[in-house]
Design a protein around this motif. Structure first.
Motif, PDB file in Angstrom:
ATOM      1  N   ASP A 736       0.863  -1.181   0.000  1.00 37.46           N
ATOM      2  CA  ASP A 736       0.000   0.000   0.000  1.00 37.46           C
ATOM      3  C   ASP A 736       0.901   1.232   0.000  1.00 37.46           C
ATOM      4  OD1 ASP A 736      -2.098   1.747   0.173  1.00 37.46           O
ATOM      5  OD2 ASP A 736      -3.053   0.814   1.902  1.00 37.46           O
ATOM      6  N   LEU A 737       0.586   2.213   0.771  1.00 40.21           N
ATOM      7  CA  LEU A 737       1.323   3.470   0.802  1.00 40.21           C
ATOM      8  C   LEU A 737       2.570   3.339   1.674  1.00 40.21           C
ATOM      9  CD1 LEU A 737       1.327   6.515   0.042  1.00 40.21           C
ATOM     10  CD2 LEU A 737       0.062   6.916   2.178  1.00 40.21           C
ATOM     11  N   PHE A 738       3.673   3.946   1.226  1.00 39.37           N
ATOM     12  CA  PHE A 738       4.893   4.010   2.028  1.00 39.37           C
ATOM     13  C   PHE A 738       5.578   5.350   1.764  1.00 39.37           C
ATOM     14  CE2 PHE A 738       6.515   2.563  -2.030  1.00 39.37           C
ATOM     15  CZ  PHE A 738       7.720   3.244  -2.162  1.00 39.37           C
ATOM     16  N   PHE A 739       6.475   5.699   2.667  1.00 40.51           N
ATOM     17  CA  PHE A 739       7.218   6.957   2.547  1.00 40.51           C
ATOM     18  C   PHE A 739       8.595   6.747   3.158  1.00 40.51           C
ATOM     19  CE2 PHE A 739       8.529  11.076   4.405  1.00 40.51           C
ATOM     20  CZ  PHE A 739       8.559  11.838   3.241  1.00 40.51           C
ATOM     21  N   GLU A 740       9.663   7.171   2.454  1.00 40.79           N
ATOM     22  CA  GLU A 740      11.017   7.010   2.984  1.00 40.79           C
ATOM     23  C   GLU A 740      11.875   8.227   2.640  1.00 40.79           C
ATOM     24  OE1 GLU A 740      13.560   4.008   1.168  1.00 40.79           O
ATOM     25  OE2 GLU A 740      12.158   3.829  -0.515  1.00 40.79           O
ATOM     26  N   VAL A 741      12.815   8.533   3.540  1.00 38.91           N
ATOM     27  CA  VAL A 741      13.755   9.650   3.369  1.00 38.91           C
ATOM     28  C   VAL A 741      15.143   9.158   3.747  1.00 38.91           C
ATOM     29  CG1 VAL A 741      14.378  11.989   4.077  1.00 38.91           C
ATOM     30  CG2 VAL A 741      11.967  11.331   3.957  1.00 38.91           C
ATOM     31  N   HIS A 742      16.130   9.539   2.950  1.00 43.96           N
ATOM     32  CA  HIS A 742      17.530   9.221   3.248  1.00 43.96           C
ATOM     33  C   HIS A 742      18.362  10.491   3.095  1.00 43.96           C
ATOM     34  CE1 HIS A 742      16.670   4.876   2.936  1.00 43.96           C
ATOM     35  NE2 HIS A 742      15.888   5.216   1.917  1.00 43.96           N
ATOM     36  N   HIS A 743      19.329  10.660   3.999  1.00 44.23           N
ATOM     37  CA  HIS A 743      20.163  11.865   3.939  1.00 44.23           C
ATOM     38  C   HIS A 743      21.544  11.548   4.493  1.00 44.23           C
ATOM     39  CE1 HIS A 743      21.786  15.629   5.871  1.00 44.23           C
ATOM     40  NE2 HIS A 743      21.654  16.003   4.615  1.00 44.23           N
ATOM     41  N   ILE A 744      22.568  12.129   3.864  1.00 47.05           N
ATOM     42  CA  ILE A 744      23.935  12.023   4.368  1.00 47.05           C
ATOM     43  C   ILE A 744      24.645  13.347   4.125  1.00 47.05           C
ATOM     44  CG2 ILE A 744      24.822  11.037   2.205  1.00 47.05           C
ATOM     45  CD1 ILE A 744      26.850   9.469   3.918  1.00 47.05           C
ATOM     46  N   HIS A 745      25.432  13.752   5.108  1.00 45.80           N
ATOM     47  CA  HIS A 745      26.185  15.004   4.988  1.00 45.80           C
ATOM     48  C   HIS A 745      27.652  14.745   5.299  1.00 45.80           C
ATOM     49  CE1 HIS A 745      26.926  19.330   4.969  1.00 45.80           C
ATOM     50  NE2 HIS A 745      27.702  19.122   6.015  1.00 45.80           N
ATOM     51  N   HIS A 746      28.520  15.131   4.372  1.00 46.17           N
ATOM     52  CA  HIS A 746      29.971  15.045   4.559  1.00 46.17           C
ATOM     53  C   HIS A 746      30.484  16.436   4.933  1.00 46.17           C
ATOM     54  CE1 HIS A 746      30.493  10.964   2.841  1.00 46.17           C
ATOM     55  NE2 HIS A 746      29.417  11.297   2.142  1.00 46.17           N
ATOM     56  N   ALA A 767      27.618  12.579   8.919  1.00 44.99           N
ATOM     57  CA  ALA A 767      26.399  12.345   9.684  1.00 44.99           C
ATOM     58  C   ALA A 767      25.224  12.243   8.726  1.00 44.99           C
ATOM     59  CB  ALA A 767      26.166  13.458  10.706  1.00 44.99           C
ATOM     60  N   GLY A 768      24.154  11.613   9.205  1.00 47.71           N
ATOM     61  CA  GLY A 768      22.969  11.490   8.364  1.00 47.71           C
ATOM     62  C   GLY A 768      21.894  10.699   9.076  1.00 47.71           C
ATOM     63  N   GLY A 769      20.925  10.281   8.297  1.00 51.03           N
ATOM     64  CA  GLY A 769      19.849   9.517   8.894  1.00 51.03           C
ATOM     65  C   GLY A 769      18.840   9.072   7.866  1.00 51.03           C
ATOM     66  N   GLY A 770      17.795   8.390   8.361  1.00 47.60           N
ATOM     67  CA  GLY A 770      16.747   7.905   7.471  1.00 47.60           C
ATOM     68  C   GLY A 770      15.441   7.736   8.211  1.00 47.60           C
ATOM     69  N   PHE A 771      14.366   7.715   7.440  1.00 42.67           N
ATOM     70  CA  PHE A 771      13.027   7.546   8.004  1.00 42.67           C
ATOM     71  C   PHE A 771      12.205   6.685   7.051  1.00 42.67           C
ATOM     72  CE2 PHE A 771       8.554   8.805   8.156  1.00 42.67           C
ATOM     73  CZ  PHE A 771       8.273   8.586   9.503  1.00 42.67           C
ATOM     74  N   LEU A 772      11.414   5.768   7.613  1.00 38.62           N
ATOM     75  CA  LEU A 772      10.557   4.886   6.818  1.00 38.62           C
ATOM     76  C   LEU A 772       9.207   4.731   7.508  1.00 38.62           C
ATOM     77  CD1 LEU A 772      10.070   2.766   4.531  1.00 38.62           C
ATOM     78  CD2 LEU A 772      11.078   1.071   6.089  1.00 38.62           C
ATOM     79  N   TRP A 773       8.147   4.830   6.716  1.00 39.58           N
ATOM     80  CA  TRP A 773       6.792   4.573   7.227  1.00 39.58           C
ATOM     81  C   TRP A 773       6.055   3.717   6.214  1.00 39.58           C
ATOM     82  CZ3 TRP A 773       2.003   6.554   5.219  1.00 39.58           C
ATOM     83  CH2 TRP A 773       0.879   6.188   5.991  1.00 39.58           C
ATOM     84  N   ILE A 774       5.477   2.603   6.672  1.00 36.35           N
ATOM     85  CA  ILE A 774       4.695   1.695   5.836  1.00 36.35           C
ATOM     86  C   ILE A 774       3.279   1.641   6.406  1.00 36.35           C
ATOM     87  CG2 ILE A 774       4.510  -0.641   4.925  1.00 36.35           C
ATOM     88  CD1 ILE A 774       7.510  -0.950   5.380  1.00 36.35           C
ATOM     89  N   GLU A 783      16.307   6.506  12.056  1.00 36.24           N
ATOM     90  CA  GLU A 783      17.672   6.257  12.497  1.00 36.24           C
ATOM     91  C   GLU A 783      18.547   7.468  12.230  1.00 36.24           C
ATOM     92  OE1 GLU A 783      18.662   2.822  10.115  1.00 36.24           O
ATOM     93  OE2 GLU A 783      19.709   4.051   8.626  1.00 36.24           O
ATOM     94  N   LEU A 784      19.578   7.590  13.051  1.00 33.94           N
ATOM     95  CA  LEU A 784      20.601   8.608  12.891  1.00 33.94           C
ATOM     96  C   LEU A 784      21.959   7.911  12.932  1.00 33.94           C
ATOM     97  CD1 LEU A 784      19.293  11.402  15.301  1.00 33.94           C
ATOM     98  CD2 LEU A 784      19.173  11.405  12.805  1.00 33.94           C
ATOM     99  N   PHE A 785      22.888   8.386  12.116  1.00 34.14           N
ATOM    100  CA  PHE A 785      24.229   7.812  12.156  1.00 34.14           C
ATOM    101  C   PHE A 785      25.256   8.935  12.086  1.00 34.14           C
ATOM    102  CE2 PHE A 785      22.818   7.579   7.707  1.00 34.14           C
ATOM    103  CZ  PHE A 785      23.809   8.307   7.068  1.00 34.14           C
ATOM    104  N   ALA A 786      26.404   8.681  12.646  1.00 33.69           N
ATOM    105  CA  ALA A 786      27.518   9.629  12.602  1.00 33.69           C
ATOM    106  C   ALA A 786      28.806   8.837  12.666  1.00 33.69           C
ATOM    107  CB  ALA A 786      27.444  10.623  13.753  1.00 33.69           C
ATOM    108  N   GLY A 787      29.832   9.366  12.048  1.00 33.24           N
ATOM    109  CA  GLY A 787      31.096   8.651  12.039  1.00 33.24           C
ATOM    110  C   GLY A 787      32.206   9.469  11.436  1.00 33.24           C
ATOM    111  N   VAL A 788      33.313   8.812  11.212  1.00 35.59           N
ATOM    112  CA  VAL A 788      34.469   9.452  10.597  1.00 35.59           C
ATOM    113  C   VAL A 788      34.934   8.602   9.421  1.00 35.59           C
ATOM    114  CG1 VAL A 788      35.265  10.660  12.659  1.00 35.59           C
ATOM    115  CG2 VAL A 788      36.016   8.314  12.253  1.00 35.59           C
ATOM    116  N   GLU A 789      35.479   9.294   8.423  1.00 40.87           N
ATOM    117  CA  GLU A 789      35.992   8.621   7.227  1.00 40.87           C
ATOM    118  C   GLU A 789      37.419   9.087   6.967  1.00 40.87           C
ATOM    119  OE1 GLU A 789      32.052   7.999   4.446  1.00 40.87           O
ATOM    120  OE2 GLU A 789      33.117   9.912   4.324  1.00 40.87           O
ATOM    121  N   ARG A 790      38.137   8.247   6.259  1.00 41.62           N
ATOM    122  CA  ARG A 790      39.486   8.601   5.828  1.00 41.62           C
ATOM    123  C   ARG A 790      39.694   8.107   4.412  1.00 41.62           C
ATOM    124  NH1 ARG A 790      44.940   7.686   5.441  1.00 41.62           N
ATOM    125  NH2 ARG A 790      46.313   9.134   6.567  1.00 41.62           N
TER     126      ARG A 790
END
Length: 836
Positions: A736-746, A767-774, A783-790
């Motif tokens: 049926d209906l769903f909605f999702e968002v994804h985002h990442i920031h460097h 850092a970034g995050g996501g959202f899902l609704w079904i 969810e939210l995430f954060a970290g470091v990259e090299r």
């Protein structure tokens, strides 16, 4: 050895003293104080002796001292905020004391900057430039100029020690004969010549304020490999330091804060190092020093003209940590005067370097010459648009006589050698005899090709190639049934018009089930200027119901069915940025319950139950529109090159499952709307996001295979955050209906670059995050995430980005959870962009 006695040494001292007396006696001094109208000393006043083209400056107490030979001199006193004053003096036999009073200029300086760094006049000079930035940015409304571009890259190999060279010069060849050192040296010199890559280009550059550019490339010649050369597109490389931020797309991760930006005082320190006289103009040489080294700052020198307070030239280097491909990058930009107060860049030189381990250094240099500058050029209506560059058909046909007559500066000796060598090689390589010989050599079948590499047959005239897989590559392993054996073949052809075709086919048989499978595929780009493609494929194979699911789920038998499938699709750009995709997909879907499915994987994945269902046929059509407003592009003689847009891409998709045609047993309608965009946020980094909403508006005969699916997250491994979640503990479906968002920031160093220890580790915050609704399951996940990259170098131009992330997630079914992930991302060396 000569030994001096005390007597001879003393005589030498006396003679030296006697000879120096006339010289000391002939020089006289002039000194004094420089004061303002209130009799206050003026520190750091620039003092210039016109006849000698030299000078000095007052100290912190306003005092100066000059030593001059006898004669008449014109001495110029100048300082920021004061009217320049000239005095005439006659130097005779005695010392002269001369105090000078300067009148205040009417222009008021920025008080904050003056108070902050009054001790060095460089701050006041920079403030004068900042105060006139708007004038310098807007004084040219439109312009047209001719540009010559030369980009070169020399490959330096690590020099061997004299002992190594000696050992090699007297070495023994594989045939047991001594190596001839003279022949070896000749070979080395021959090998040296090709170790230089070069591109020459001529174009007409059209400009309209504020940011409209269009290139018309009329000549182009390449020698060797172009991948390491910096060849700027002017629409993306406007190195105008009068802007507050200078974007270095393709060079650096984040824009550079200009040393003359409105807030430059917060990022830089300045030091007046020298006052020069160049053709009667006083030029201030100012050293630019970052207050804190970071990816958004540069260092080097600015040269500022006195009075007009514009940039005369600059020499700036950028921090290694912010560069995408290079280990070092430097820009020299020279301006020349067109009108009284109009100075424009007439020459740009870029110096860049990257290393491959300890054995090779790739040193690049790109030079741009501007000529025939026409200010306030009147362009036709709608001349500027989304096409930012066009290359004529004649551009690739220019011969050596053309280049010899149009180069604004001669080639170096090595560059001349390379051009002569490669021109002669090119002439030979283009000959039919050589092409036939190479073709015959390539088409010769060897044992190594049959066993390991695969056999190829090439037709140079038709620009086509046939490939047949090797004996070792016919062995394949499938989740269902294990080992399968069968060959693979492919055919590629390219036409001069830019059209391309690729076809491939495979046939294999399973060991356990003795079942025959195979697939044929055809891709044809029939209109390269409209990016129009046709795709056709047909065959029998095991089909993954959720091909984008977690890696471990891909090893489960329950994820597969057997299909006989025919697929046809077409894509075309109807107008710039607007694409139409149509697809036709027909398949017979069968359960694999009667197949022998066990393999060695069953010992790892404790699951042996296949999907059980009644076999059926499915016909699905797809219609998708996508639009990217203001999509920039380049036009080549035989193709269109898309460069992207600052606006989001919107897509609308309708997928229809048909009941009846071709005995299809399904009946559903699915629609979705998606939005995606890359955002450049200046010195604060860059963001990417995707938003998608979808719904099944008809589910009369909606089969399990056609559900909308959301992949389960992988343990420990970080997946593409723009299309998946990092902490989804199960695979989910929607009918049926769903909605999702994804985002990442460097942040690209903006957040943690001020922490010294982390800065030395060259880590970058993410850092970034996501959202899902079904709807039908009333499932909500955030969810939210954060970290470091090299970034890790894998070669001179290949880069691997490794990251460590912490994830916090919550759903209305599981509550709060935490997790850790490791990410791996390879940069696209063609687009010069990361995957996410």
């Amino acid at each position: 050895m000569i030994k001096y006695t005390f007597t001879s040494f003393g005589i030498l001292i006396i003679l030296f003293w006697l000879f120096s007396i006339p010289q000391e006696a002939s020089a006289q001094s002039i000194s004094g104080y420089v004061m303002n109208q209130e009799n206050e000393p003026v520190p750091f006043v620039n003092i210039y002796v016109k006849e000698l083209e030299t000078g000095t400056s007052t100290d912190s107490k306003g005092r100066y001292f000059l030593t001059l030979e006898p004669g008449d001199f014109e001495i110029i006193f100048s300082s920021i905020g004061y009217v320049t004053k000239t005095i005439n003096v006659v130097i005779g036999d005695g010392e002269i004391t001369k105090n000078v009073w300067l009148e205040s200029a009417s222009l008021e300086l920025d008080q904050i900057v003056v108070k902050a760094k009054r001790k060095d006049p460089a701050y006041e000079i920079i403030q004068q430039v900042i105060d006139r930035k708007k004038h310098f940015l807007t004084q040219v409304k439109s312009a047209k100029s001719e540009v010559y571009v030369k980009a070169t890259e020399e490959i330096e190999k690590k020099r061997k020690t004299p002992k190594q060279e000696k050992d090699e010069s007297i070495g023994i060849s594989l045939e047991g004969e001594p190596i001839d050192p003279f022949e070896e040296e000749k070979k080395k010199q021959t090998e040296k010549v090709p170790e230089l890559n070069m591109v020459e280009m001529r174009l007409t550059l059209n400009y309209e304020y504020p940011e409209n550019y269009k290139e018309e490339r009329s000549a182009f010649k390449a020698y060797g490999n172009q991948s390491g050369l910096f060849i700027p597109r002017f629409s993306e490389a406007d190195f105008n330091f009068y802007r507050n931020l200078v974007d270095l797309k393709g060079i650096a991760e984040v824009p550079i804060i200009s040393p003359v930006s409105r807030t430059a005082i917060l990022s830089y320190k300045y030091k007046l190092e020298e006052v020069l006289n160049e053709d009667g103009i006083l030029v201030y040489k100012i050293k630019v020093i970052p207050r804190k080294k970071g990816n958004s700052t540069c260092h080097g020198y600015l040269y500022i003209n006195d009075g007009t307070w514009n940039i005369n030239r600059l020499d700036l280097s950028f921090e290694k940590g912010g560069l995408k491909f290079y280990d070092a990058f430097r820009l020299k930009q020279d301006y020349k005067q067109i009108e009284d107060s109009l100075w424009i860049p007439y020459r740009q030189a870029f110096f860049y370097e990257t290393k491959q381990g300890r054995s090779k250094i790739f040193k690049g240099n790109t030079v741009l010459h501007y000529a025939d500058y026409q200010k306030d050029y009147e362009f036709p209506d709608k001349f500027f648009g989304n096409e930012v560059a066009i290359t004529t058909k004649e551009a690739y046909k220019r011969d050596s006589s053309y280049w010899n007559s149009t180069r604004p500066e001669p080639l170096t000796t090595k560059q001349q050698e390379v051009v002569a060598y490669r021109d002669s090689v090119e002439a030979v390589h283009n000959s039919k005899a050589y092409q036939d010989s190479i073709q015959a050599k390539y088409n010769k079948v060897t044992i190594g090709e049959i066993l390991y590499h695969g056999v190829g047959f090439r037709n140079n005239t038709k620009k086509s190639n046939i490939y047949i897989s090797s004996l070792l590559s016919i062995i394949n392993f499938e989740v269902i049934g294990g080992f399968r054996f069968g060959p693979f073949m492919s055919y590629f052809r390219r036409w001069e018009s830019g059209r391309m075709m690729f076809t491939s086919g495979s046939l294999n048989i399973g060991v356990k089930n003795v079942d025959l499978q195979g697939r044929g595929h055809v891709w044809f780009r029939y209109d390269p200027h409209r990016l129009a493609d046709l795709t056709f494929s047909a065959g029998r194979s095991f089909y993954s119901v959720n091909s984008f699911d977690a890696y471990l789920n891909q090893l489960k038998i329950s994820n597969y069915i057997l299909t006989d499938r025919v697929f046809l699709s077409h894509r075309i750009e109807l107008f710039n940025g607007f694409y139409l995709f149509t697809g036709f997909d027909f398949s017979d879907r069968r359960s694999i319950e009667n197949y022998e499915t066990s393999t060695i994987l069953n010992k790892v994945i404790d699951e042996t139950d296949p999907l059980v269902f009644e076999n059926y046929s499915a016909l699905i059509t797809e219609l998708r529109f996508s639009y990217t407003p203001a999509q920039k592009f380049m036009t080549e003689p035989n193709r269109k090159v898309v460069l992207g847009s600052k606006y989001p891409t919107i897509s609308i998709t309708h997928r229809k499952g048909w009941n009846g045609p071709f005995s299809s047993d399904i009946d559903f309608d699915y629609v979705d709307l998606s939005l995606k965009q890359d955002l450049i946020l200046g010195i604060f980094g860059n963001s990417k996001y995707t938003v998608r909403a979808g719904k099944f508006i008809n589910t009369k005969e909606l089969k399990f295979v056609d559900f909308k699916r959301f992949r389960q997250s992988d343990p420990y491994l970080y997946s593409d955050p723009l299309h998946s979640f990092q902490s989804l503990d199960t695979s989910l479906v929607a009918t049926d209906l769903f909605f999702e968002v994804h985002h990442i920031h460097h942040f690209n160093g903006a957040l943690i670059n001020n922490v010294p220890i982390i800065k030395k580790l060259k880590l970058r915050a993410v850092a970034g995050g996501g959202f899902l609704w079904i709807k039908q399951s009333d499932y909500r996940h955030e969810e939210l995430f954060a970290g470091v990259e090299r970034v890790i170098k894998l070669g001179p131009r290949r880069r691997l980005r490794v990251g460590v992330f912490g994830v916090v997630a919550e759903s209305n079914h599981t509550g709060l959870t935490t997790d850790f992930k490791i990410s791996f991302d390879l940069i696209d060396t063609w687009k010069k962009e990361w995957s996410y």
